[in-house]
Write a protein that holds these residues in place. Structure first.
Motif, mmCIF file in Angstrom:
data_model
loop_
_atom_site.group_PDB
_atom_site.id
_atom_site.type_symbol
_atom_site.label_atom_id
_atom_site.label_comp_id
_atom_site.label_asym_id
_atom_site.label_seq_id
_atom_site.Cartn_x
_atom_site.Cartn_y
_atom_site.Cartn_z
ATOM 1 N N MET A 110 18.476 -35.192 -0.524
ATOM 2 C CA MET A 110 17.681 -35.323 -1.741
ATOM 3 C C MET A 110 16.913 -34.030 -1.993
ATOM 4 S SD MET A 110 14.928 -38.308 -2.751
ATOM 5 C CE MET A 110 13.641 -37.689 -1.681
ATOM 6 N N GLU A 111 16.789 -33.673 -3.265
ATOM 7 C CA GLU A 111 16.090 -32.449 -3.642
ATOM 8 C C GLU A 111 14.634 -32.511 -3.190
ATOM 9 O OE1 GLU A 111 15.392 -29.757 -7.692
ATOM 10 O OE2 GLU A 111 16.590 -31.605 -7.745
ATOM 11 N N VAL A 112 14.121 -31.382 -2.733
ATOM 12 C CA VAL A 112 12.733 -31.298 -2.288
ATOM 13 C C VAL A 112 11.884 -30.831 -3.465
ATOM 14 C CG1 VAL A 112 11.113 -30.208 -0.696
ATOM 15 C CG2 VAL A 112 13.419 -30.816 0.077
ATOM 16 N N PHE A 113 10.920 -31.664 -3.866
ATOM 17 C CA PHE A 113 10.065 -31.337 -5.004
ATOM 18 C C PHE A 113 8.701 -30.843 -4.533
ATOM 19 C CE2 PHE A 113 12.745 -34.851 -6.813
ATOM 20 C CZ PHE A 113 13.476 -34.055 -7.677
ATOM 21 N N GLU A 114 8.061 -30.063 -5.386
ATOM 22 C CA GLU A 114 6.681 -29.659 -5.115
ATOM 23 C C GLU A 114 5.785 -30.879 -5.319
ATOM 24 O OE1 GLU A 114 3.331 -26.412 -6.652
ATOM 25 O OE2 GLU A 114 5.389 -26.351 -7.461
ATOM 26 N N ARG A 115 5.019 -31.198 -4.274
ATOM 27 C CA ARG A 115 4.154 -32.374 -4.324
ATOM 28 C C ARG A 115 2.706 -31.975 -4.023
ATOM 29 N NH1 ARG A 115 6.865 -37.260 -3.622
ATOM 30 N NH2 ARG A 115 4.906 -38.132 -4.439
ATOM 31 N N LYS A 116 1.776 -32.630 -4.692
ATOM 32 C CA LYS A 116 0.360 -32.365 -4.436
ATOM 33 C C LYS A 116 -0.039 -32.789 -3.023
ATOM 34 C CE LYS A 116 -0.824 -32.778 -9.321
ATOM 35 N NZ LYS A 116 -1.555 -33.540 -10.343
ATOM 36 N N GLY A 117 0.673 -33.771 -2.469
ATOM 37 C CA GLY A 117 0.391 -34.209 -1.113
ATOM 38 C C GLY A 117 0.551 -33.100 -0.094
ATOM 39 N N TYR A 118 1.356 -32.092 -0.421
ATOM 40 C CA TYR A 118 1.562 -30.962 0.503
ATOM 41 C C TYR A 118 0.240 -30.253 0.788
ATOM 42 C CZ TYR A 118 4.081 -27.037 2.636
ATOM 43 O OH TYR A 118 4.552 -26.099 3.520
ATOM 44 N N ARG A 119 -0.604 -30.133 -0.249
ATOM 45 C CA ARG A 119 -1.900 -29.466 -0.069
ATOM 46 C C ARG A 119 -2.775 -30.253 0.898
ATOM 47 N NH1 ARG A 119 -2.880 -29.127 -6.533
ATOM 48 N NH2 ARG A 119 -0.932 -28.069 -7.067
ATOM 49 N N LYS A 120 -2.671 -31.571 0.846
ATOM 50 C CA LYS A 120 -3.463 -32.405 1.759
ATOM 51 C C LYS A 120 -3.013 -32.194 3.201
ATOM 52 C CE LYS A 120 -4.285 -36.029 -1.687
ATOM 53 N NZ LYS A 120 -4.076 -37.471 -2.018
ATOM 54 N N LEU A 121 -1.715 -32.007 3.397
ATOM 55 C CA LEU A 121 -1.213 -31.715 4.740
ATOM 56 C C LEU A 121 -1.745 -30.371 5.231
ATOM 57 C CD1 LEU A 121 2.538 -32.828 4.522
ATOM 58 C CD2 LEU A 121 0.540 -34.200 5.120
ATOM 59 N N GLU A 122 -1.768 -29.389 4.351
ATOM 60 C CA GLU A 122 -2.306 -28.070 4.723
ATOM 61 C C GLU A 122 -3.785 -28.163 5.078
ATOM 62 O OE1 GLU A 122 0.319 -24.783 2.330
ATOM 63 O OE2 GLU A 122 -1.200 -25.858 1.166
ATOM 64 N N GLU A 123 -4.539 -28.930 4.293
ATOM 65 C CA GLU A 123 -5.972 -29.090 4.564
ATOM 66 C C GLU A 123 -6.192 -29.758 5.915
ATOM 67 O OE1 GLU A 123 -7.456 -31.289 1.269
ATOM 68 O OE2 GLU A 123 -7.082 -29.673 -0.180
ATOM 69 N N TRP A 124 -5.382 -30.799 6.197
ATOM 70 C CA TRP A 124 -5.515 -31.490 7.487
ATOM 71 C C TRP A 124 -5.232 -30.525 8.638
ATOM 72 C CZ3 TRP A 124 -1.064 -32.050 10.585
ATOM 73 C CH2 TRP A 124 -1.308 -32.659 11.827
ATOM 74 N N ALA A 125 -4.148 -29.764 8.547
ATOM 75 C CA ALA A 125 -3.756 -28.871 9.639
ATOM 76 C C ALA A 125 -4.823 -27.806 9.899
ATOM 77 C CB ALA A 125 -2.415 -28.210 9.331
ATOM 78 N N SER A 126 -5.411 -27.282 8.820
ATOM 79 C CA SER A 126 -6.387 -26.199 8.991
ATOM 80 C C SER A 126 -7.728 -26.713 9.512
ATOM 81 C CB SER A 126 -6.602 -25.457 7.668
ATOM 82 O OG SER A 126 -7.181 -26.315 6.703
ATOM 83 N N THR A 127 -8.110 -27.938 9.156
ATOM 84 C CA THR A 127 -9.405 -28.466 9.605
ATOM 85 C C THR A 127 -9.296 -29.186 10.937
ATOM 86 O OG1 THR A 127 -9.068 -30.486 8.289
ATOM 87 C CG2 THR A 127 -10.294 -28.682 7.266
ATOM 88 N N SER A 128 -8.162 -29.856 11.177
ATOM 89 C CA SER A 128 -8.014 -30.647 12.404
ATOM 90 C C SER A 128 -7.808 -29.770 13.625
ATOM 91 C CB SER A 128 -6.840 -31.620 12.265
ATOM 92 O OG SER A 128 -6.512 -32.198 13.507
ATOM 93 N N GLN A 129 -6.930 -28.784 13.499
ATOM 94 C CA GLN A 129 -6.624 -27.886 14.625
ATOM 95 C C GLN A 129 -6.267 -28.680 15.883
ATOM 96 O OE1 GLN A 129 -6.542 -24.372 14.590
ATOM 97 N NE2 GLN A 129 -6.643 -24.665 12.378
#
Length: 455
Positions: free
Chosen positions: A1-20
C-alpha cells in the motif's frame, strides 16, 4: 500500500525526542487506519534497524520467548533477532509490537523492556482496552499512547498532491480572507470527493490509482466486514446491542435531529442498557460519540448528559458506503452522479458527520447543545457542535464557540442568536460551516466546509 504523509508521524517524532527510551508508545486506532504502515515507515527512517513482531502472524515459538525469557533478556533479544533476521543495535533499533491486543502478555512485558533501556518500543493495536485484552495483565505505567484517526481533509489533499491548495486554505482561515472563487470551487469539489472516499488509507490509495468509486467502495465494504467480524468476535455479551446500534447508524443520522433514539431499537430498549454498547463502538474507533452539554461552559464535560448522544461514523467514506449498501455493490456511475449532484443523497447527514470527524481528528471531544422548551420558544434550540477556544474580545480567555453546520447555501441560523442571548458572556466566536466562501459578520464567522478541520 502507498505510504502517505500523515500528521501522526510528527507525534512519533515528538515522542522519540522527548522519551529518549524512557517510555514505550502505544498507537491506537481503528482497523485499517494505517497504524502499522505509519510506524514501520517511522522506524525505517529514524533507526539503524527496525524489527516488527506482528502478533496476527507470530508463531508459537515467538510467543514462547515472551512467556519463558522475560527474566533473561539477553537470550530474549538474541532469539528474537535471530528469528526475524534483524540485527539489533543498542539505542539505535526500534522494536514494534504490531496488533499487540492479540497477545496482551507482550504489552505487559513493556515495563521490563523499557527498564532494560537497550531499544525503543512502539505498539500498535485496535480494541486494546476491551476486557478480554486487559483482564489478566498489568498495564505498564511506562506506556504513552496516541490515537491515529482516518486521514483528514488536509492529508487527503496531500495524498492528491494538492499541498499548495491545502496551504492556501490554511492561510485563508488564519487571515479570515476568502479564497478566490476558482480555488474555492476546486476546494469544494475535492471536499465532496473526500466525503465519498473517506480517509481510510486503502480507500484513498484505490481512488488515487483508479479514480473509480466502485473500486473504492469494494475496499470500504471489506473494512466494514472486518468491523462486523470484530463485533461478533469481541463484543461479548453486548454484541447483539452493538450490532443493533451499528445497523441503525444510517437511519439515526439521516434524521433532522441526529440524536440517537434508543427506543427505535426495540420497544423495551432503555438508554442505560446500551451505554456499554455505545462505549464499545467508540473505544474501537468505529464511531465518534457526541454528548449534550446541558449547561455549556469552558468545561463542557462538566455538564455532559450521557443519556443524550449523537453517534457519528468515524469515517464519512464508510458512512457513505453504509448508506448505499442496498445492493451487493455500488458502481462508479452512482457515486459520480452523487458527486455531480445529479442524484440526491442526504447531504445533511454526510456534512454533519464529516464535520464531526474533522473536529475529532483535530483533537476536540464532541459536544452539542439541545434544549426543547415547549413553554418558551426562546429556550428551544439545537446547536450542532460546541468547542472551547481563546476569544480575542475576552483578552484571549477561553469561551464556548457554538458551531452550526449547513449543507445548502440557503439557510437560517436562529439558534446561534438564541444561544448568544441565553449564555451571553460564556460565548465566544460563533461559527457557521457552509458551502459558501469565508465571510465575517461581527462575531459570526462563516467558514466553507473544507475548513472544519482547522477549528
Amino acid at each position: 500500500m502507498e505510504v502517505f504523509e500523515r500528521k501522526g508521524y510528527r507525534k512519533l517524532e515528538e515522542w522519540a525526542s522527548t522519551s529518549q527510551g524512557t517510555t514505550a508508545l502505544l498507537v491506537e486506532g481503528a482497523r485499517r487506519v494505517g497504524k502499522s504502515t505509519l510506524v514501520e515507515e517511522f522506524g525505517h527512517r529514524n533507526y539503524r534497524t527496525c524489527l516488527t513482531v506482528d502478533f496476527s502472524k507470530a508463531p508459537n515459538e515467538v510467543l514462547e520467548y515472551f512467556r519463558d525469557l522475560r527474566n533473561d533478556l539477553d537470550s530474549f533479544f538474541m532469539y528474537l533477532s535471530s528469528f526475524y533476521g534483524v540485527e539489533l543495535h543498542k539505542r539505535q533499533s526500534l522494536i514494534i509490537f504490531d496488533e499487540v491486543q492479540l497477545y496482551p502478555k507482550a504489552r505487559e512485558a513493556i515495563k521490563q523492556l523499557v527498564a532494560d533501556g537497550r531499544y525503543d518500543y512502539i505498539e500498535t493495536g485496535s480494541l486494546v482496552s476491551i476486557r478480554e485484552n486487559v483482564k489478566d495483565i498489568l498495564i505498564p505505567s511506562e506506556e504513552e499512547s496516541i490515537r491515529l484517526d482516518p486521514m483528514d481533509f488536509e492529508e487527503f489533499l496531500w495524498a492528491l498532491r494538492e499541498k499548495p491548495l491545502s496551504t492556501a486554505i490554511a492561510d485563508s482561515f488564519h487571515q479570515r480572507k476568502p479564497l478566490p472563487d476558482l480555488l474555492h470551487r476546486k476546494a469544494m469539489r475535492l471536499f465532496r470527493e473526500y466525503m465519498l472516499v473517506g480517509g481510510m488509507p486503502q480507500a484513498v490509495s484505490a481512488y488515487i490509482k483508479t479514480h473509480d468509486f466502485g473500486k473504492v467502495d469494494r475496499v470500504k465494504r471489506t473494512i466494514l466486514k472486518l468491523y462486523r467480524e470484530d463485533i461478533a468476535k469481541h463484543g461479548g455479551t453486548n454484541k447483539l446491542r452493538i450490532t443493533r446500534i451499528f445497523d441503525n447508524l444510517v437511519g439515526q443520522l439521516s434524521k433532522k435531529e441526529k440524536k440517537f433514539n434508543v427506543t427505535s431499537l426495540g420497544k423495551d430498549a432503555k438508554s442505560r442498557d446500551y451505554d456499554d454498547a455505545f462505549f464499545w463502538l467508540s473505544d474501537a474507533f468505529i464511531t465518534n460519540d457526541c454528548f449534550n452539554s446541558t449547561d455549556p461552559s469552558v468545561g463542557l464535560s462538566i455538564s455532559e448528559d450521557h443519556s443524550t448522544v449523537k453517534c457519528y461514523v468515524a469515517d464519512t467514506g464508510l458512512l457513505t458506503t453504509l448508506a448505499l449498501a442496498d445492493s451487493a455493490t455500488t458502481g462508479n456511475s452512482l457515486y459520480r452522479d452523487i458527486l455531480l449532484e445529479r442524484i440526491e443523497i442526504n447531504e445533511g447527514m454526510l456534512t454533519e458527520n464529516v464535520v464531526a470527524q474533522l473536529l475529532r481528528t483535530s483533537g476536540h471531544r464532541l459536544f452539542f447543545y439541545s434544549r426543547n422548551d415547549r413553554e418558551n420558544p426562546d429556550n428551544r434550540m439545537e446547536i450542532d457542535f460546541l468547542i472551547t477556544e481563546p476569544y480575542k474580545h475576552a483578552a484571549m480567555k477561553h469561551r464556548v464557540s457554538p458551531i452550526e453546520v449547513k449543507s445548502s447555501k440557503r439557510y437560517r441560523a436562529i439558534s446561534l442568536d438564541k444561544f448568544k442571548n441565553k449564555f451571553n458572556k460564556k460565548v465566544g466566536t460563533r461559527y457557521i460551516l457552509h458551502p459558501r466562501p469565508l465571510s465575517v459578520e461581527g462575531d459570526i464567522v462563516k467558514l466553507p466546509l473544507y475548513m472544519a478541520g482547522l477549528l
